[in-house]
Scaffold this motif. Structure first.
Motif, PDB file in Angstrom:
ATOM      1  N   MET A 194       0.830  -1.203   0.000  1.00 23.55           N
ATOM      2  CA  MET A 194       0.000   0.000   0.000  1.00 23.55           C
ATOM      3  C   MET A 194       0.866   1.256   0.000  1.00 23.55           C
ATOM      4  N   ASN A 195       1.941   1.260   0.831  1.00 17.09           N
ATOM      5  CA  ASN A 195       2.840   2.419   0.866  1.00 17.09           C
ATOM      6  C   ASN A 195       3.468   2.679  -0.490  1.00 17.09           C
ATOM      7  N   VAL A 196       3.884   1.605  -1.157  1.00 14.34           N
ATOM      8  CA  VAL A 196       4.499   1.732  -2.486  1.00 14.34           C
ATOM      9  C   VAL A 196       3.524   2.382  -3.452  1.00 14.34           C
ATOM     10  N   LEU A 197       2.265   1.956  -3.425  1.00 15.63           N
ATOM     11  CA  LEU A 197       1.261   2.492  -4.341  1.00 15.63           C
ATOM     12  C   LEU A 197       0.999   3.972  -4.066  1.00 15.63           C
ATOM     13  N   ILE A 198       0.884   4.339  -2.804  1.00 12.09           N
ATOM     14  CA  ILE A 198       0.604   5.734  -2.440  1.00 12.09           C
ATOM     15  C   ILE A 198       1.717   6.655  -2.911  1.00 12.09           C
ATOM     16  N   PHE A 199       2.962   6.299  -2.616  1.00 12.35           N
ATOM     17  CA  PHE A 199       4.083   7.157  -3.001  1.00 12.35           C
ATOM     18  C   PHE A 199       4.268   7.184  -4.518  1.00 12.35           C
ATOM     19  N   SER A 200       3.982   6.078  -5.184  1.00  9.88           N
ATOM     20  CA  SER A 200       4.105   6.047  -6.649  1.00  9.88           C
ATOM     21  C   SER A 200       3.055   6.941  -7.299  1.00  9.88           C
ATOM     22  N   LEU A 201       1.838   6.933  -6.768  1.00 11.08           N
ATOM     23  CA  LEU A 201       0.793   7.809  -7.297  1.00 11.08           C
ATOM     24  C   LEU A 201       1.138   9.274  -7.066  1.00 11.08           C
ATOM     25  N   THR A 202       1.768   9.565  -5.931  1.00 11.64           N
ATOM     26  CA  THR A 202       2.209  10.932  -5.662  1.00 11.64           C
ATOM     27  C   THR A 202       3.262  11.368  -6.679  1.00 11.64           C
ATOM     28  N   ALA A 203       4.176  10.466  -7.007  1.00  7.50           N
ATOM     29  CA  ALA A 203       5.193  10.754  -8.026  1.00  7.50           C
ATOM     30  C   ALA A 203       4.535  11.016  -9.377  1.00  7.50           C
ATOM     31  N   PHE A 204       3.501  10.255  -9.697  1.00 12.61           N
ATOM     32  CA  PHE A 204       2.756  10.441 -10.951  1.00 12.61           C
ATOM     33  C   PHE A 204       2.173  11.858 -11.015  1.00 12.61           C
ATOM     34  N   ILE A 205       1.575  12.312  -9.931  1.00  8.76           N
ATOM     35  CA  ILE A 205       0.959  13.642  -9.885  1.00  8.76           C
ATOM     36  C   ILE A 205       2.017  14.733 -10.040  1.00  8.76           C
ATOM     37  N   CYS A 206       3.133  14.598  -9.340  1.00 11.69           N
ATOM     38  CA  CYS A 206       4.193  15.614  -9.386  1.00 11.69           C
ATOM     39  C   CYS A 206       4.818  15.706 -10.775  1.00 11.69           C
ATOM     40  N   THR A 207       5.028  14.564 -11.413  1.00  9.90           N
ATOM     41  CA  THR A 207       5.592  14.568 -12.762  1.00  9.90           C
ATOM     42  C   THR A 207       4.652  15.258 -13.746  1.00  9.90           C
ATOM     43  N   SER A 208       3.373  14.944 -13.649  1.00 11.55           N
ATOM     44  CA  SER A 208       2.389  15.561 -14.540  1.00 11.55           C
ATOM     45  C   SER A 208       2.338  17.067 -14.342  1.00 11.55           C
ATOM     46  N   ALA A 209       2.361  17.509 -13.083  1.00  7.64           N
ATOM     47  CA  ALA A 209       2.297  18.942 -12.787  1.00  7.64           C
ATOM     48  C   ALA A 209       3.490  19.688 -13.379  1.00  7.64           C
ATOM     49  N   GLY A 210       4.681  19.093 -13.286  1.00  7.06           N
ATOM     50  CA  GLY A 210       5.862  19.731 -13.855  1.00  7.06           C
ATOM     51  C   GLY A 210       5.782  19.877 -15.358  1.00  7.06           C
ATOM     52  N   GLY A 211       5.296  18.835 -16.037  1.00  9.75           N
ATOM     53  CA  GLY A 211       5.176  18.898 -17.486  1.00  9.75           C
ATOM     54  C   GLY A 211       4.149  19.910 -17.947  1.00  9.75           C
ATOM     55  N   LEU A 212       3.021  19.997 -17.262  1.00  8.70           N
ATOM     56  CA  LEU A 212       1.985  20.958 -17.634  1.00  8.70           C
ATOM     57  C   LEU A 212       2.449  22.388 -17.404  1.00  8.70           C
ATOM     58  N   LEU A 213       3.295  22.588 -16.393  1.00 13.99           N
ATOM     59  CA  LEU A 213       3.867  23.918 -16.162  1.00 13.99           C
ATOM     60  C   LEU A 213       4.728  24.339 -17.347  1.00 13.99           C
ATOM     61  N   ALA A 214       5.538  23.419 -17.845  1.00 11.85           N
ATOM     62  CA  ALA A 214       6.388  23.721 -19.002  1.00 11.85           C
ATOM     63  C   ALA A 214       5.546  24.047 -20.232  1.00 11.85           C
ATOM     64  N   LEU A 215       4.424  23.342 -20.398  1.00 13.19           N
ATOM     65  CA  LEU A 215       3.545  23.606 -21.534  1.00 13.19           C
ATOM     66  C   LEU A 215       2.899  24.984 -21.406  1.00 13.19           C
ATOM     67  N   ARG A 216       2.491  25.343 -20.204  1.00  8.15           N
ATOM     68  CA  ARG A 216       1.807  26.621 -19.975  1.00  8.15           C
ATOM     69  C   ARG A 216       2.725  27.804 -20.229  1.00  8.15           C
ATOM     70  N   PHE A 217       4.014  27.674 -19.884  1.00 12.61           N
ATOM     71  CA  PHE A 217       4.952  28.791 -20.000  1.00 12.61           C
ATOM     72  C   PHE A 217       5.985  28.535 -21.089  1.00 12.61           C
ATOM     73  N   ARG A 218       5.545  27.981 -22.215  1.00 16.74           N
ATOM     74  CA  ARG A 218       6.471  27.632 -23.290  1.00 16.74           C
ATOM     75  C   ARG A 218       7.123  28.862 -23.915  1.00 16.74           C
ATOM     76  N   ASP A 219       6.541  30.058 -23.758  1.00 15.31           N
ATOM     77  CA  ASP A 219       7.157  31.282 -24.279  1.00 15.31           C
ATOM     78  C   ASP A 219       8.414  31.660 -23.509  1.00 15.31           C
ATOM     79  N   HIS A 220       8.560  31.115 -22.334  1.00 16.40           N
ATOM     80  CA  HIS A 220       9.751  31.355 -21.513  1.00 16.40           C
ATOM     81  C   HIS A 220      10.592  30.073 -21.437  1.00 16.40           C
ATOM     82  N   LEU A 221      10.588  29.333 -22.542  1.00 16.83           N
ATOM     83  CA  LEU A 221      11.230  28.027 -22.546  1.00 16.83           C
ATOM     84  C   LEU A 221      12.724  28.116 -22.276  1.00 16.83           C
ATOM     85  N   HIS A 222      13.373  29.229 -22.671  1.00 10.53           N
ATOM     86  CA  HIS A 222      14.822  29.337 -22.441  1.00 10.53           C
ATOM     87  C   HIS A 222      15.131  29.309 -20.945  1.00 10.53           C
ATOM     88  N   LEU A 223      14.267  29.924 -20.134  1.00  5.22           N
ATOM     89  CA  LEU A 223      14.483  29.910 -18.689  1.00  5.22           C
ATOM     90  C   LEU A 223      14.194  28.523 -18.106  1.00  5.22           C
TER      91      LEU A 223
END
Length: 243
Positions: free
Chosen positions: A1-30
């Motif tokens: 159960m612990n493995v599943l919980i932490f893995s799902l948290t990693a899934f959420i964090c990875t998705s959030a980081g990628g969507l941030l990059a998509l939202r601010f693609r005009d500042h991609l150099h930074l």
């Protein structure tokens, strides 16, 4: 159960980081500057220390892992250059923007994320305390992993649809990696070679691909600042996890 919980948290964090990059693609150099610093930090403050600790604990020769590091670096360098030569012959491209390069870079990060999940699963096989410590470290930089994946895909002129597909793979990779440890145990010697190999991949992506791309888009001192901040971010994350 612990493995599943932490893995799902990693899934959420990875998705959030990628969507941030998509939202601010005009500042991609930074974002790319920060990404390069993050990858350099992951290699220097996360992967290599873990590699040497593993070698010391199991009396392994770290030289083998360093050979794997060089192989990883040169393999990606060779694959990228061969791809560029092929496209130059076909289309006379003058710039360093090719979807296949971004795809290969992103797939390397997916592989790294998969092994992050494997690390979480193996940590919990040892004890709950070690599993939690590993999971916290993985989750802390999975946000940056998602950002890195999206940045690499967009920087090399991949479509948004393809970039989102790779982001989904990167987000799922830790979960799949963690669940896979229910069916096997990775020998220490093989794990050390993996760590060296992917350290070489990430070093090449950071120093020879992302940083030049960031500075080619817009020459700015802020890009350098973001690179330093990216490396500092991972330094802090790893020290907090160790504490």
């Amino acid at each position: 159960m612990n493995v599943l919980i932490f893995s799902l948290t990693a899934f959420i964090c990875t998705s959030a980081g990628g969507l941030l990059a998509l939202r601010f693609r005009d500042h991609l150099h930074l974002i790319l500057g920060f990404t390069a610093g993050v990858l350099l930090g992951v290699v220097s403050f996360d992967i290599l220390p873990e590699l040497f600790a593993l070698a010391g604990e199991h009396a392994l020769d770290p030289g083998h892992a360093m050979i794997a590091l060089v192989v990883g670096f040169l393999l990606f360098h060779s694959a990228e250059k061969l791809t560029l030569i092929h496209h130059a012959q076909e289309d006379q491209y003058a710039e360093h923007h090719h979807p296949q390069v971004g795809l290969m870079s992103a797939l390397a990060l997916v592989g790294h994320s998969f092994m992050d999940g494997v690390g979480i699963g193996l940590g919990f096989q040892v004890s709950n305390a070690i599993g939690v410590a590993v999971a916290v470290a993985v989750i802390a930089h999975d946000f940056a992993d998602g950002l890195n994946t999206m940045s690499l895909m967009l920087a090399h002129n991949n479509t948004t649809r393809r970039a989102l597909l790779l982001l989904a793979l990167d987000a799922l990779a830790p979960l799949v990696g963690a669940l896979s440890t229910l069916f096997f145990r990775l020998p220490a010697g093989v794990l050390s070679l993996y760590l060296g190999f992917f350290a070489g991949f990430l070093l090449y992506i950071s120093a020879a691909d992302i940083l030049p791309e960031a500075h080619s888009r817009r020459r700015s001192s802020m890009t350098i600042v973001m690179t330093v901040l990216g490396a500092a971010f991972i330094f802090v994350v790893t020290r907090v996890a160790e504490g």
